[in-house]
Design a protein around this motif. Structure first.
Motif, PDB file in Angstrom:
ATOM      1  N   TRP A   1      -7.353   1.827  -5.742  1.00 48.67           N
ATOM      2  CA  TRP A   1      -7.546   1.217  -6.760  1.00 48.67           C
ATOM      3  C   TRP A   1      -8.392   0.118  -6.814  1.00 48.67           C
TER       4      TRP A   1
ATOM      5  N   SER B   1       0.930  -1.301   0.017  1.00 45.28           N
ATOM      6  CA  SER B   1       0.086  -0.001   0.021  1.00 45.28           C
ATOM      7  C   SER B   1       0.878   1.187   0.093  1.00 45.28           C
ATOM      8  N   ASN B   2       0.318   2.308  -0.635  1.00 40.98           N
ATOM      9  CA  ASN B   2       1.128   3.489  -0.629  1.00 40.98           C
ATOM     10  C   ASN B   2       0.830   4.450   0.455  1.00 40.98           C
ATOM     11  N   THR B   3      -0.188   4.025   1.240  1.00 40.73           N
ATOM     12  CA  THR B   3      -0.348   4.945   2.525  1.00 40.73           C
ATOM     13  C   THR B   3       0.024   4.219   3.820  1.00 40.73           C
TER      14      THR B   3
ATOM     15  N   GLY C   1      -0.041   9.692   0.993  1.00 43.64           N
ATOM     16  CA  GLY C   1      -1.384  10.095   1.604  1.00 43.64           C
ATOM     17  C   GLY C   1      -1.130  11.119   2.643  1.00 43.64           C
TER      18      GLY C   1
ATOM     19  N   GLU D   1       1.350  10.889  -2.592  1.00 47.20           N
ATOM     20  CA  GLU D   1       1.480   9.557  -2.955  1.00 47.20           C
ATOM     21  C   GLU D   1       1.565   8.746  -1.829  1.00 47.20           C
TER      22      GLU D   1
ATOM     23  N   ASP E   1      -2.251   2.197  -4.560  1.00 46.72           N
ATOM     24  CA  ASP E   1      -3.093   2.803  -3.998  1.00 46.72           C
ATOM     25  C   ASP E   1      -4.371   1.960  -3.496  1.00 46.72           C
TER      26      ASP E   1
END
Ligand SMILES: *Cc1c(COP(=O)(O)O)cnc(C)c1O
Length: 423
Positions: free
Chosen positions: A133, A104-106, A396, A394, A130
């Motif tokens: 998505w 995950s990017n967060t 978050g 990106e 993300d």
């Protein structure tokens, strides 16, 4: 006897017998004595359990690890000297040069950097997805050499809630385990194994300790992932380890294969073990985790509601607010509350945010979060300052985001401090 979380917080991992100390002792010793050479040899062959050197195992550390494993509902856990070490070990235990994982990017800024920069230098590639998505777009990130998936229950600092069940499904479709960093929720508010996660990591520096006394981490193994079903993906677990006399972890340790390999290879070779003194302090924190978490949530809910109605505040992200984007996920995964951390932005410039923080009284500016004292941080100028505005978004993290970690003080006093600083 099956125990509830509150009882595990107090009694987990340490059951003193006749005449033994009621409180977990600090075994401040590097080494442990044996009577025969044969006894020691059996320990080195992993044929017998026992202590010989604190880099590998120590009774104080192990008692606290056992408590955390019980709280999460896992088969075993290892303490590490920091949360960063826990994230690194959790991935490195099943990924080597040439491998890949999906994340995950967060996620926490330090973890982002570990994955995006440092692991790449070791030849371990990753793809950031993300969580918003759709399934197919996330599926497209998986490759034949993908070995795991990673996410955070509640992301630091953004406060996004992970759809754990969905991530677990996507990971399992690809034949890999899901690793979840459960630092902010703690097992009091969410137990990711119940939603299909396979491995849980923690920065115990945060709520688990709760008093800002030690830096530490933990990796917990659910014992649920079927390594043998994907044996060719995980040769480190399913084929003989030449550095351990040809022992195969899945055959020798069954459900504890992953956690045993982590201790006997990674701790042996890399050695990020916590000091027993630190584990003792962590244990004191754990004894009240079940009392502190509900109060953090109660205070944060009040503060978030106050912020939301404040004309000087541009936006608030706290999943406990009914209108919040993550409210439905929070109701599913965090029905008793999420955590004390709120993200918000003030109307005005970056400088206004900084001026607000500088004028706070007992609410302190610290590079820390999730403990008894209310504190603030501006990630764009502090923890995440190595990231560009684009990387921040990106991850978050809005450039104007203020992370407010609501502590255990009187909530009216916390609000009064915020109010006078905004004025
Ligand atoms: C702080 C933190 C880490 C890193 O832990 P340290 O103990 O500071 O090394 C990892 N994940 C999350 C979610 C964190 O908040």
């Amino acid at each position: 006897m099956k125990k509830n979380l509150e009882t595990i917080c107090i009694h987990g991992g340490w059951s003193p017998k006749k005449g033994e100390p009621q409180q977990l002792p600090i075994y401040q010793s590097t080494t442990f004595r044996y009577e025969t050479s044969e006894q020691m040899a059996r320990l080195f062959d992993l044929e017998e359990e026992g202590y010989f050197y604190t880099r590998l195992q120590n009774p104080t550390n192990d008692a606290v690890a056992a408590k955390i494993a019980a709280l999460e509902g896992g088969v075993g856990a290892v303490l590490t000297s920091s949360g960063q070490a826990a994230s690194f070990y959790a991935v490195f235990n099943i990924c080597q040069a040439g491998d890949h994982f999906v994340t995950s990017n967060t996620i926490y800024g330090g973890t982002y950097n570990l994955f995006a920069v440092t692991l790449k230098k070791l030849g371990i590639d990753s793809t950031f997805v993300d969580p918003e998505w759709d399934d197919d777009r996330i599926r497209a990130a998986f490759r034949p050499n993908t070995k795991c998936m990673f996410g955070e229950t509640i992301s630091n600092p953004g406060g996004n809630v992970l759809d754990i069940e969905r991530f677990a499904r996507l990971a399992h479709e690809a034949g890999v385990p899901l690793i979840v960093d459960n630092t902010f929720a703690t097992p009091i508010n969410c137990r990711p194994f119940e939603w299909g996660a396979d491995i849980v990591t923690h920065s115990t520096t945060k709520y688990m300790d709760g008093h800002a006394t030690q830096v530490g981490g933990a990796v917990v193994d659910s014992g649920n992932f079927e390594w043998e079903a994907y044996a060719d993906k995980f040769p480190g677990l399913t084929t003989p380890d030449e550095s351990y006399h040809g022992l195969t972890y899945t055959k020798a340790f069954g459900k504890k294969a992953y956690v045993t390999k982590l201790v006997s290879q990674l701790m042996r070779d890399l050695g990020s073990i916590p000091a027993p003194q630190n584990s003792f302090l962590l244990n004191l924190g754990l004894e009240t985790l079940h009392l502190r978490m509900p109060r953090h949530c109660e205070n944060a809910q009040r503060v978030a509601e106050w912020l939301e109605q404040n004309p000087k505040v541009a936006w608030v992200n706290y999943c406990g607010l009914p209108g919040n984007k993550y409210h439905d996920l929070a109701r599913k995964y965090l029905p008793n509350g999420s955590c004390g951390v709120i993200a918000f932005g003030l109307k005005g410039t970056r400088e206004d945010a900084i001026r607000f923080m500088d004028r706070l009284d007992f609410v302190s500016i610290v590079t820390h979060v999730a403990d008894a004292r209310t504190c603030v941080l501006h990630p764009a100028s502090h923890t995440h300052r190595q990231l560009s505005d684009e990387q921040l978004r990106e991850a978050g993290v809005a450039p104007d985001l203020i992370r407010l970690s609501v502590g255990l003080e009187n909530v009216e006093d916390i609000i009064a401090d915020l109010q006078q600083a905004m004025a």
